[in-house]
Design an enzyme around this catalytic site. Structure first.
Site, PDB file in Angstrom:
ATOM      1  N   HIS A 226      23.206   8.707  36.855  1.00 52.60           N
ATOM      2  CA  HIS A 226      23.885   9.931  37.306  1.00 52.60           C
ATOM      3  C   HIS A 226      25.368   9.950  36.989  1.00 52.60           C
ATOM      4  O   HIS A 226      26.057  10.910  37.384  1.00 52.60           O
ATOM      5  CB  HIS A 226      23.712  10.166  38.807  1.00 52.60           C
ATOM      6  CG  HIS A 226      22.315  10.449  39.239  1.00 52.60           C
ATOM      7  ND1 HIS A 226      22.010  11.060  40.437  1.00 52.60           N
ATOM      8  CD2 HIS A 226      21.118  10.203  38.661  1.00 52.60           C
ATOM      9  CE1 HIS A 226      20.712  11.182  40.574  1.00 52.60           C
ATOM     10  NE2 HIS A 226      20.145  10.648  39.501  1.00 52.60           N
ATOM     11  N   ASP A 292      15.178  19.014  37.678  1.00 59.08           N
ATOM     12  CA  ASP A 292      14.848  17.668  38.119  1.00 59.08           C
ATOM     13  C   ASP A 292      14.886  17.696  39.648  1.00 59.08           C
ATOM     14  O   ASP A 292      15.512  18.569  40.259  1.00 59.08           O
ATOM     15  CB  ASP A 292      15.825  16.641  37.559  1.00 59.08           C
ATOM     16  CG  ASP A 292      15.202  15.254  37.479  1.00 59.08           C
ATOM     17  OD1 ASP A 292      14.201  15.006  38.181  1.00 59.08           O
ATOM     18  OD2 ASP A 292      15.717  14.410  36.726  1.00 59.08           O
TER      19      ASP A 292
END
Length: 773
Positions: A226, A292
């Site tokens: 991330h 997602d």
């Protein structure tokens, strides 16, 4: 007489999917359209005891029930099989029950799309566990990957699933990233060809394939999950985007999942240039973009570009996200005040077209009945075995200690290492045993699988084998090293089995959220290997891992074998390679570093990205380069020929060569073709893969391999961000790996600089013809 009322247009299977969607939309309220963009994860808060998605606990408390979410209809239902252990029969029954709730909740009686994970097979209890995607990549075999995907699709359809969240098309940029095991390697062409093959397998067998993760996710700073992506638009278009484009154009993918990434400060979920400009306007994609998991509310909670869940939903919808997964949060009713109704209509149309294609708008739609499929049937096992065997890579065998051919004289073999007697080490983080069953120990790993220890004893019944773990995979426990060293010292040969145990979010050494600071073997495994090498006993180092580890300190090993989590048939496949029953043919889809630090970037480097003596004291050259892999036979390359030494910037030519098996046994060689643009307006890689072919050859046999290379295959992204073919010299190289290219030639592209777009040639066709001796 009873009047006969014709079925509405939207329910007529004879009409096109687009006509049906438009007719249904005309009858829907805005709230009903919005409902088609949402999803529900039944049982998530009550059944899922482990962490299967990032920060799931943050969102679990606010989940509404399926009945509440389906009040006006529902787009998707999340993981009816992959949330908690359920048999195929019970899971199919559960799908029917969930669909009944959705159908009853909306006035049109429209069912939901059911989706599941399927990266290493159908992610459910008792289903075949195939090798990881990195292992598929090591086969360089698109046809085999397509067959596997088709088998997975058949099972998904048989139990009422419509969409699979796979494949992962992220191109590897840093081996420290935890999700390397889920990828198809570091070369965009290899990723594109194998990814498109997987997509075809799903799509031609009725399952919507979902391309992940669009885009840039794998290029995060310091390989942290991330983390922001420091990548310019030219590199993004050059390296990251081509596999997605190919999977859409050549594979027929109907769904794309946005990534969690932010590129230059813009999160993918809110990037209209990416999700609408490139994906739809440039490439012509007409399918649905799904988020997602919790990627929409992340715009508020993590990226902080929205002030509320509704604002996050508005950003995502406007940018081009059509469906929010896994549970409606940002696409709730509050978003309607913040978006143009046409945006909602646009997204709903894309969802309803897919529902029409899946038969979900048919008046007689029902969850499939009939015999419940065997999710680990013999044909699954055979495919899993073929992929595992073709994926195993023989990195080094300088002493000829391999193969350990069974013979008359019994040998003493020490089998040591934390992965030696652990079949679960062969399975990726998105396999059901690691993804879900870790919280249900009563089910074991859910499938039959031999560890390497078990498989070797069956493979070598005439030898005396002894087992010592030596150390754990990750914990710094050295108490077993002494016993392992003693076993090795008393043996004729030592098989040291080291590597990873996949998990999620730090619970493993490889997998989502399992990033590493450097490429040292986990825990104290490096100390174990060093101690084993010091015994003087020949050591066969077997690395079972989800990423390449630095092996430069272990070049004293008699042989080195790499297996990228080869699945439920990994034990017998590895044992077969070690014994010689299987002739290894896998090739590296990623490089193996020499040093744990000073990252050896991927092989796609311009001159200043490679070893430059006098410029830097750090040598980035790998221990084993991209495409490397040995065999128990020998292959020789000869007779490189070009059909022309010049071709136009819109022309093509044939590049042919002869490969011969000059060794003592049958084998398969993966012939690789690379190109280098000698001079261009932007720096170019010294070598770039443009074609490959898997060539089976009997001992003594030869074949002529002919690549048809279109000038488009030399194209690149220029300074103006347009893809171009430039006139000038292009060097061509052929051989068994990027570091071993014995054949070369130069072709000149003539004519004008040419801008190429989505209709460019994406592949390099190849023909293989037997060559007379």
């Amino acid at each position: 007489m009873t009047a006969v009322h014709p079925a509405p247009v939207w329910a007529d299977p004879e009409r096109s999917s687009e006509e049906r969607a438009d007719a249904l939309l005309a009858a829907m309220t805005l709230e009903e359209k919005l409902a088609q963009l949402g999803s529900a994860w039944p049982g998530f808060a009550t059944e899922s005891t482990g962490e299967v998605a990032p920060m799931q606990e943050v969102f679990a408390a606010g989940n509404r029930t399926l009945e509440e979410l389906a009040e006006h209809g529902l787009g998707h239902v999340t993981r009816p099989f992959g949330t908690s252990p359920v048999t195929a029969a019970d899971g199919r029954k559960r799908v029917a029950e969930l669909q009944a709730v959705v159908v009853a909740g909306n006035r049109f009686g429209i069912p939901a799309i059911m989706h599941e994970e399927c990266l290493t097979g159908f992610t459910t209890l008792g289903a075949a566990v195939y090798p990881t995607a990195l292992a598929w990549a090591a086969t360089f075999d698109p046809a085999l990957v397509e067959r596997m995907a088709a088998a997975i699709a058949d099972d998904l359809r048989a139990v009422g699933i419509h969409q699979g969240l796979s494949p992962v098309l992220d191109v590897v940029r840093d081996y420290r990233w935890g999700r390397v095991e889920e990828t198809l390697g570091e070369d965009p062409h290899l990723v594109a060809m194998l990814g498109a093959a997987y997509v075809r397998g799903l799509e031609t067998h009725g399952i919507v394939a979902t391309l992940k993760h669009f885009a840039g996710y794998s290029a995060s700073r310091a390989a942290r999950n991330h983390a922001p992506v420091p990548m310019g638009p030219r590199e993004l278009r050059e390296i990251i985007l081509p596999p997605f484009e190919t999977a859409i154009r050549a594979g027929g993918a109907r769904s794309v999942m946005h990534s969690y990434a932010e590129i230059d400060g813009v999160p993918a979920a809110a990037d209209a240039e990416l999700l609408s400009g490139i994906l739809r306007d440039e490439w012509g994609f007409t399918g649905a973009v799904v988020s997602d998991y919790w990627g929409v509310p992340f715009l508020q909670t993590m990226h902080r570009v929205a002030g509320s869940a509704a604002e996050a939903g508005a950003l995502a919808l406007t940018a081009g996200v059509d469906v929010e997964l896994p549970h409606t949060a940002g696409f709730g009713p509050d978003v309607l005040a913040l978006v143009d109704p046409d945006v909602v209509h646009r997204a709903a149309r894309r969802v309803l077209v897919q529902k029409a294609e899946q038969g979900l708008l048919d008046p007689d739609y029902a969850v499939p009945g009939g015999p419940v499929p065997d999710l680990d049937a013999p044909h699954h096992r055979a495919l899993a075995r073929d992929i595992a065997e073709r994926s195993i890579i023989l990195l080094a065998n300088d002493t000829g200690v391999l193969p350990l051919t069974p013979g008359a004289a019994p040998r003493r073999i020490a089998v040591v290492g934390p992965c030696a007697d652990d079949a679960q080490a062969f399975m990726g983080c998105y396999s059901y045993p690691n993804h879900v069953l870790g919280d249900y120990p009563q089910y074991g790993i859910g499938v039959e699988a031999d560890s390497l220890w078990t498989a070797l004893r069956a493979e070598l019944p005439g030898d005396s084998l002894v087992l010592e773990a030596g150390c754990p995979v990750r914990d710094e426990d050295r108490t077993g090293i002494e016993a392992a060293v003693a076993a090795a010292r008393d043996a004729d040969v030592c098989v040291a089995v080291v590597g990873d145990r996949a998990g999620l979010f730090g619970r493993g050494t490889s997998g989502e959220g399992c990033d590493v600071p450097d490429l040292t073997l986990p825990g104290v495994q490096a100390e174990l290997v060093t101690a084993l090498l010091a015994t003087g006993t020949p050591v066969v180092l077997v690395v079972v891992s989800g990423r390449p580890y630095a092996l430069g300190d272990f070049t004293g090993a008699a042989a080195i074998v790499q297996a990228f989590m080869p699945g439920e048939e990994g034990g017998p496949a590895l044992a077969g390679v070690l014994s010689g029953r299987v002739n290894p043919s896998g090739k590296l889809p990623v490089q193996v570093p020499r040093l744990a630090g000073g990252q050896p970037g991927t092989y796609l480097q311009p001159p200043l990205g490679t070893w430059s003596e006098g410029v830097s004291n750090l040598d980035p050259r790998p221990l084993f380069g991209f495409g490397h892999g040995l065999s128990y036979t020998r292959f020789e390359y000869a007779d490189l020929g070009l059909s022309a030494t010049e071709t136009a910037t819109d022309g093509s030519l044939d590049v042919s060569l002869v490969v011969r098996n000059t060794g003592p046994r049958d084998g398969a060689e993966i012939v690789q073709l690379y190109a280098h643009d000698v001079q261009a307006p932007v720096t170019r890689p010294l070598r770039q893969l443009i074609g490959f072919a898997r060539v089976p050859l009997a001992a003594g046999a030869a074949a002529r391999v002919t690549f048809t290379v279109h000038a488009d295959r030399t194209s690149f992204i220029g300074r103006d961000l347009r893809r171009v073919v430039e006139p000038g010299a292009v060097e061509l190289f052929a051989g068994p790996s990027v570091t071993d290219l014995p054949l070369s030639a130069t072709v000149t592209l003539t004519g004008d600089r040419r801008v190429v777009g989505p209709n460019r040639v994406l592949d390099t066709p190849v023909t293989i013809t037997p060559e007379r001796s």
